[in-house]
Design a protein around this motif. Structure first.
Motif, PDB file in Angstrom:
ATOM      1  N   LEU A 174       0.862  -1.176   0.000  1.00  0.00           N
ATOM      2  CA  LEU A 174       0.000   0.000   0.000  1.00  0.00           C
ATOM      3  C   LEU A 174       0.899   1.226   0.000  1.00  0.00           C
ATOM      4  N   LEU A 175       0.806   2.037  -1.043  1.00  0.00           N
ATOM      5  CA  LEU A 175       1.590   3.260  -1.148  1.00  0.00           C
ATOM      6  C   LEU A 175       0.683   4.441  -0.835  1.00  0.00           C
ATOM      7  N   ILE A 176       0.990   5.141   0.249  1.00  0.00           N
ATOM      8  CA  ILE A 176       0.181   6.286   0.670  1.00  0.00           C
ATOM      9  C   ILE A 176       0.926   7.561   0.289  1.00  0.00           C
ATOM     10  N   TRP A 177       0.287   8.364  -0.561  1.00  0.00           N
ATOM     11  CA  TRP A 177       0.883   9.577  -1.106  1.00  0.00           C
ATOM     12  C   TRP A 177       0.222  10.820  -0.520  1.00  0.00           C
ATOM     13  N   SER A 178       1.015  11.889  -0.406  1.00  0.00           N
ATOM     14  CA  SER A 178       0.412  13.194  -0.198  1.00  0.00           C
ATOM     15  C   SER A 178      -0.139  13.660  -1.547  1.00  0.00           C
ATOM     16  N   PRO A 179      -1.152  14.541  -1.574  1.00  0.00           N
ATOM     17  CA  PRO A 179      -1.681  15.004  -2.860  1.00  0.00           C
ATOM     18  C   PRO A 179      -0.605  15.583  -3.774  1.00  0.00           C
ATOM     19  N   LEU A 180       0.304  16.372  -3.216  1.00  0.00           N
ATOM     20  CA  LEU A 180       1.348  16.996  -4.030  1.00  0.00           C
ATOM     21  C   LEU A 180       2.310  15.960  -4.581  1.00  0.00           C
TER      22      LEU A 180
END
Length: 250
Positions: A174-180
């Motif tokens: 699971l790769l959790i990204w910030s919007p930017l």
């Protein structure tokens, strides 16, 4: 809720018109379980024989993408499904589904018959898809979301770089990204961010080769973008709600 998660079992996608979404995913070269039975599923060859690897389409409103986490023991709602193969053999599936939890949409599942999602005719795809490697999610604070999931699942956490944190309980990441960070990495898609965060937004699928996939998408008039490493990207508006990243293995 705290569980002992074995892996990401599948992605559950609810849509107002799952039949339309199934048609769109078929145009991407995916082979789905037969029509007429909910859920329609895109099944892959799993890493382990007792933990399936698939995407399911369900009807519901509002639309949402959730993670199903595989567990060995679970009390919950028992669901049964039955599909018929091309040669007339009936395949029965029994799944126990637990309660949804946060911080992003997820729920635990226990499979009574995991091999029901591994029929040979369903795990072979015209686009050369091999298996789900990772799931993409967006959060305002990836580290904090990952920390909460680590505690809930008994998973491991690794910061890939600033703005991207990986949570891993098995073979599917699971790769959790910030919007930017996500917009910078996948700028070729020009995606709008979900209005409610955290949110699951897409999947990374291993595929045999990039060129045949590109030819198939072009023949079916499916727009796509290319990224470093010959990755092929398809925006959620082309699939009915799920961003797909194809990662070639050759």
């Amino acid at each position: 809720m705290k569980i002992s998660a074995r892996d990401i079992d599948h992605i559950s996608v609810t849509a107002s018109d799952p039949a339309e979404m199934a048609t769109r995913l078929g145009q991407l070269g995916f082979n789905l379980t037969p029509e007429g039975v909910e859920p329609r599923c895109i099944c892959f060859q799993p890493d382990r024989d007792d933990i399936p690897n698939y995407i399911e389409l369900l009807q519901d409103d509002p639309a949402q993408v959730s993670l199903a986490m595989n567990v060995a023991e679970l009390e919950g709602e028992e669901r049964t499904h039955a599909w018929e193969t091309e040669d007339g053999f009936e395949v029965d599936a029994g799944v126990v589904v637990g309660e949804s939890a946060g911080p992003l949409p997820w729920f635990p599942v226990k499979h009574e018959t995991p091999d029901a999602f591994m029929e040979p005719e369903w795990i072979v795809h015209p686009n050369g898809a091999l298996g789900m490697m990772a799931v993409h999610a967006i959060a305002e604070t990836p580290k904090e979301t990952a920390k909460a999931l680590k505690a809930a699942w008994g998973a491991t956490v690794e910061e890939i770089f600033d703005g991207c944190t990986m949570v891993k309980a098995g073979s599917v990441e699971l790769l959790i990204w910030s919007p930017l960070a996500f917009q910078l990495e996948y700028k070729a898609l020009e995606m709008m961010m979900p209005s409610e965060l955290p949110a699951v937004i897409g999947a990374a699928i291993a595929v045999e080769r990039a060129r045949p996939l590109q030819g198939l998408l072009s023949a079916n008039n499916v727009p796509f973008a290319l990224a470093e490493g010959d990755r092929v990207l398809v925006a959620p508006e082309q699939t009915g709600g799920l961003m797909i990243e194809f990662i070639p293995q050759n």
